[in-house]
Write an enzyme that holds these catalytic residues in place. Structure first.
Site, short mmCIF file in Angstrom:
data_model
loop_
_atom_site.label_atom_id
_atom_site.label_comp_id
_atom_site.label_asym_id
_atom_site.label_seq_id
_atom_site.Cartn_x
_atom_site.Cartn_y
_atom_site.Cartn_z
N ARG A 162 18.03 -7.48 -4.49
CA ARG A 162 17.11 -6.57 -5.07
C ARG A 162 17.89 -5.36 -5.77
O ARG A 162 17.08 -4.11 -5.66
CB ARG A 162 16.02 -6.03 -4.45
CG ARG A 162 15.42 -7.40 -3.55
CD ARG A 162 15.00 -8.53 -4.66
NE ARG A 162 14.42 -9.42 -3.69
CZ ARG A 162 13.86 -10.52 -4.43
NH1 ARG A 162 14.13 -11.00 -5.55
NH2 ARG A 162 13.50 -11.54 -3.68
N GLU A 206 10.16 -13.15 7.53
CA GLU A 206 11.13 -13.78 6.32
C GLU A 206 12.38 -14.44 6.85
O GLU A 206 13.49 -14.58 6.51
CB GLU A 206 11.29 -12.95 5.28
CG GLU A 206 10.26 -12.49 4.57
CD GLU A 206 10.61 -11.48 3.36
OE1 GLU A 206 11.34 -11.00 3.26
OE2 GLU A 206 9.55 -11.83 2.35
N ASP A 254 3.42 -6.37 -0.50
CA ASP A 254 5.03 -6.19 -0.73
C ASP A 254 5.35 -5.40 -1.91
O ASP A 254 5.78 -6.18 -2.87
CB ASP A 254 5.46 -7.76 -0.61
CG ASP A 254 7.13 -7.41 -0.74
OD1 ASP A 254 7.60 -6.60 -0.64
OD2 ASP A 254 7.59 -8.75 -1.10
N GLU A 270 12.15 -3.72 -8.02
CA GLU A 270 12.15 -5.14 -7.75
C GLU A 270 10.94 -5.89 -8.50
O GLU A 270 10.91 -6.73 -9.24
CB GLU A 270 12.01 -5.65 -6.32
CG GLU A 270 11.74 -6.96 -6.11
CD GLU A 270 11.37 -7.51 -4.51
OE1 GLU A 270 11.44 -6.59 -3.70
OE2 GLU A 270 11.40 -8.52 -4.22
N TRP A 298 3.44 -17.04 -0.79
CA TRP A 298 4.37 -16.58 -1.86
C TRP A 298 3.83 -17.00 -3.16
O TRP A 298 4.57 -16.84 -4.17
CB TRP A 298 5.67 -17.17 -1.62
CG TRP A 298 6.35 -16.34 -0.45
CD1 TRP A 298 6.11 -15.65 0.28
CD2 TRP A 298 7.83 -16.76 -0.29
NE1 TRP A 298 6.98 -15.23 1.26
CE2 TRP A 298 8.08 -16.02 1.02
CE3 TRP A 298 8.90 -17.52 -0.66
CZ2 TRP A 298 9.48 -15.82 1.68
CZ3 TRP A 298 9.95 -17.46 0.02
CH2 TRP A 298 10.22 -16.59 1.18
C1 GCU Z 1 10.64 -8.63 -0.43
C2 GCU Z 1 11.91 -8.88 -1.22
C3 GCU Z 1 12.97 -9.19 -0.13
C4 GCU Z 1 13.15 -8.30 1.08
C5 GCU Z 1 11.67 -8.18 1.97
C6 GCU Z 1 11.69 -6.97 2.86
O1 GCU Z 1 10.14 -9.53 -0.02
O2 GCU Z 1 11.73 -9.83 -2.00
O3 GCU Z 1 14.27 -9.29 -0.68
O4 GCU Z 1 14.08 -8.93 2.02
O5 GCU Z 1 10.87 -7.73 0.70
O6 GCU Z 1 11.38 -6.08 2.63
O7 GCU Z 1 12.14 -7.30 3.85
#
Ligand code: GCU
Length: 715
Positions: free
Chosen positions: A160, A309, A392, A420, A575
């Protein structure tokens, strides 16, 4: 004028254990103390502003000539001891400063005084800013100190980042090419590895100090364990040495399971030794932190993204976030270090509505009665690091109810400076107004009797005054890369500037900040300043309008997060744009009121009620909370469908206006930067129109209505 910085080199902060050297042919140079930095900034800045060299003196004991600028601390400067009122100096703490105009006989001069050298450097930058923005520098009586103690950047160097100097001019998802610091480069570029200090590291350090940022976390939040190896720690230490005179302390992002990484053999643990209450786990983290501390004495600690994630975390081993955060915190506490534990979690098993999940996982830990009679399980050296909104980093989100609802835990506000979801390095989008909106939103916190409490804006929670937390933090996800202008889009610099200024004082007005930035960056001609500030001030609201108006969340295509894809459906429902827009023949938007997911109940009663009712929900948040019928009557009398289409159109028209306005500034600005911004605006307009067309066409499949024709001036 004369610059007087007595004893500027007296307290060197380099550790001299590493062979720091500048890249060949560099224009920047290393300094060993913050006062040396202040002296250099003044000499350089005044020369640039006045167009002539300015004499500099560092000798103790001397007369002060008329027009001089004196900088220092009571310890370093007998002039500061004599001319800065000590009782007032006491009020500005470790990082604040005084700037005073002093008259002695026929001599007028300026004293920039602080308790610490870094405070003096901050005062120096503030003084230069005054000059550069053409404010008066006589009769000064400035007293400043930051409202938030830890003003940090998180540097997600491999993700990002849109500020790279690679062929595409972007870092994008493969931001390696755009990294601002070079770690462990191999092959031909190895001679550009730390401890070789590239010019831009110091440019970054100076820029950050100029806006008061005092910490940076290296390593992406999706952390690479390599940063804990000896080789990397050595490099980070070299970087820390170079940044230290600028008041910037270093931290690292780490993975919860780092102890099991074979790279640390023989000092590795097995998975069943990852018990956060066990000595093996805690000792391992303590050893690591101690090793880092030996190389970097002022190292601040770790940032952890856990059970988020795909990142590992305590839940993989039967523990919760409180257990995990406290396990690492206990290892760091004896070293005076802190854990920033991120709350960006959204495990689908917790609730169908992604927005509810973080509070459901963290709230009860914050509320938990403890054996010693206190409430809340998180340790004192844990910050929960929470994004401004519950989803987000969308261009406009309601504030995250964690601010206010969590009461017993230190909380850091995380903002995304890197764009982003706000146009990356193509769209001109000034984020100052967005952060101002977040920081000034009232949480309507009530006490145990249901009475409303005063001074409970999000900013009051973050600065510690609302809940009496002594340690405070704000974190920006950085937008700095190796592009010549550091941020890819010239106007993205304004976002870093605004972040720093608001981190220092969140009550500042974002338009004031934009005005300072324009004067310092483009021109001091009032007409030009007004024009550019006007472009900036509406740019965020315009982006919201052509991307996600009226609170329709996250309509981005997967992956890059630049283009729209409202019809996209993934394996992972939360998502997917369709998960958020819920488009159907009845209307558009996600019902989070009591008739839907009841996310609104996570707010205090005033807001729970306000957001729970479609009639009282602010229209700019409408679809965050309601499935809005196509015929819903808006405040201005239009029906929702028409208003929606108008919003998309208004957003695009604003971009057209920015492009045309910028064209008109061509004769007044420097040609290269003007052209670079013009090219971006041309693309910006095309892409904004794509957002409008893609979305309106898709919504029309559900609304089944005509596109309204503009029959008059748009409101
Ligand atoms: C968003 C982003 C990711 C990042 C994540 C985070 O989802 O797209 O690239 O890792 O935020 O804040 O952990």
């Amino acid at each position: 004028t004369t610059v007087i910085v007595q004893n500027a080199g007296k307290n060197p902060v380099h550790r001299h254990t590493r062979d720091l050297r500048m890249e060949p042919g560099s224009r920047e140079h290393l300094v060993a103390t913050s006062l040396e930095a202040a002296k250099d900034e003044l000499a350089r800045g005044l020369e640039g502003l006045l167009g002539r060299e300015v004499p500099v003196s560092t000798k103790p004991g001397q007369r002060v000539p008329d027009g001089a600028v004196v900088v220092g601390t009571p310890e370093t400067s007998q002039l500061v001891r004599r001319h800065a009122p000590s009782e007032e100096l006491r009020t500005v703490g470790d990082e604040g400063y005084l700037i005073r105009s002093v008259s002695r006989g026929r001599h007028d001069f300026t004293v920039i005084a602080a308790n610490t050298e870094i405070g003096a450097l901050y005062g120096t930058f503030a003084f230069l800013r005054r000059m550069q923005t053409q404010q008066p520098i006589t009769g000064l009586d400035v007293t400043e100190k930051p409202r938030i103690a830890n003003r940090h950047l998180n540097y997600w160097e491999t993700e990002r980042l849109y500020a790279g100097n690679d062929a595409t001019g972007t870092g994008g998802l493969n931001g390696e090419n755009g990294a601002v610091f070079n770690f462990a480069a191999t092959g031909e570029s190895a001679d550009r590895n730390l401890p070789v200090i590239l010019d831009r590291y110091l440019v970054v350090a100076r820029a950050l100090a100029s806006v008061g940022v005092n910490g940076i976390t290296i390593n992406n939040v999706n952390a690479d364990n390599a940063y804990l190896t000896r080789e990397y720690v050595e490099q980070t230490a070299a970087l820390a040495d170079a940044l230290r005179p600028y008041g910037i302390r270093v931290a690292l992002s780490v993975k919860y399971t780092a102890p099991t990484d074979e790279r640390f053999a023989p000092d590795t643990l097995t998975e069943d030794q990852l018990d956060p209450y066990g000595a093996e786990f805690r000792d391992w983290w303590h050893r690591k932190a101690e090793h880092i501390r030996d190389a970097i004495p002022d190292f601040t600690g770790f940032t952890v993204k856990a059970n988020s994630e795909g990142q590992p975390g305590p839940q993989d081993f039967g523990y919760d976030h409180g257990d995990g955060a406290n396990g690492i915190a206990a290892a760091l506490a004896p070293l005076g270090m802190t854990v920033y534990w991120r709350t960006f979690v959204y495990n689908a098993d917790v609730d169908d509505d992604r927005l509810k999940r973080a509070y459901l996982e963290f709230g009860h830990i914050d509320d938990e009665p403890q054996d010693d009679g206190s409430t809340g399980r998180f340790a004192d050296n844990v910050f929960l690091q929470t994004k401004n909104g519950p989803l987000d980093f969308q261009a406009r989100e309601p504030f995250n109810p964690m601010f206010g609802r969590l009461e017993n835990t230190n909380q850091a506000l995380e903002l995304q400076i890197t764009q982003e979801y706000t146009g990356q390095n193509t769209m001109l989008c000034y984020l100052g107004p967005m952060w101002q909106e977040v920081l000034r939103t009232d949480t309507y916190t009530t006490d145990e009797h249901g009475e409303l409490l005063d001074d409970r804006l999000v900013g009051h929670i973050v600065d510690g005054t609302a809940q009496g937390h002594p340690d405070t933090a704000i974190v920006g996800v950085a937008n700095l890369g190796n592009a010549d202008n550091l941020t890819g889009h010239h106007f993205s610099q304004a976002n870093l500037f605004a972040f720093g200024r608001l981190a220092w004082d969140w009550t500042l007005d974002s338009e004031r900040i934009a005005t300072d930035w324009v004067r310092m960056t483009w021109s001091n001609d009032d007409r030009i300043v007004d024009t550019i500030v006007r472009m900036m001030m509406g740019s965020w609201e315009a982006l919201v309008s052509y991307q996600t108006p009226l609170g329709v969340a996250h309509q981005f295509a997967d992956g890059e997060h630049y283009e729209p894809y409202p019809s996209q459906w993934f394996m992972k429902d939360d998502w997917s744009p369709v998960y958020y827009n819920k488009a159907d023949s009845a209307g558009l938007g996600y019902d989070r009121s009591p008739t839907g997911s009841d996310f609104t109940a996570q707010y205090f009663p005033t807001l729970a009620e306000r957001y729970g009712d479609i009639e009282s929900t602010p229209e700019n948040l409408l679809m965050w909370f309601h499935h809005v019928p196509w015929d819903h009557r808006m405040d201005n009398g239009r029906i929702f469908w028409e208003e929606l289409v108008y919003r998309y159109q208004m957003g695009v028209q604003y971009v057209t206006w920015m492009r045309e306005t910028w064209d008109s500034l061509k004769p007044s600005l420097d040609a290269r930067r003007w052209a670079e911004v013009r090219d971006k605006l041309v693309q910006h307009e095309i892409d904004a129109a794509d957002w409008r067309d893609t979305n309106v066409e898709y919504w029309q499949e559900f609304s089944g209505r005509e596109i309204p024709v503009d029959d008059g001036p748009l409101s």
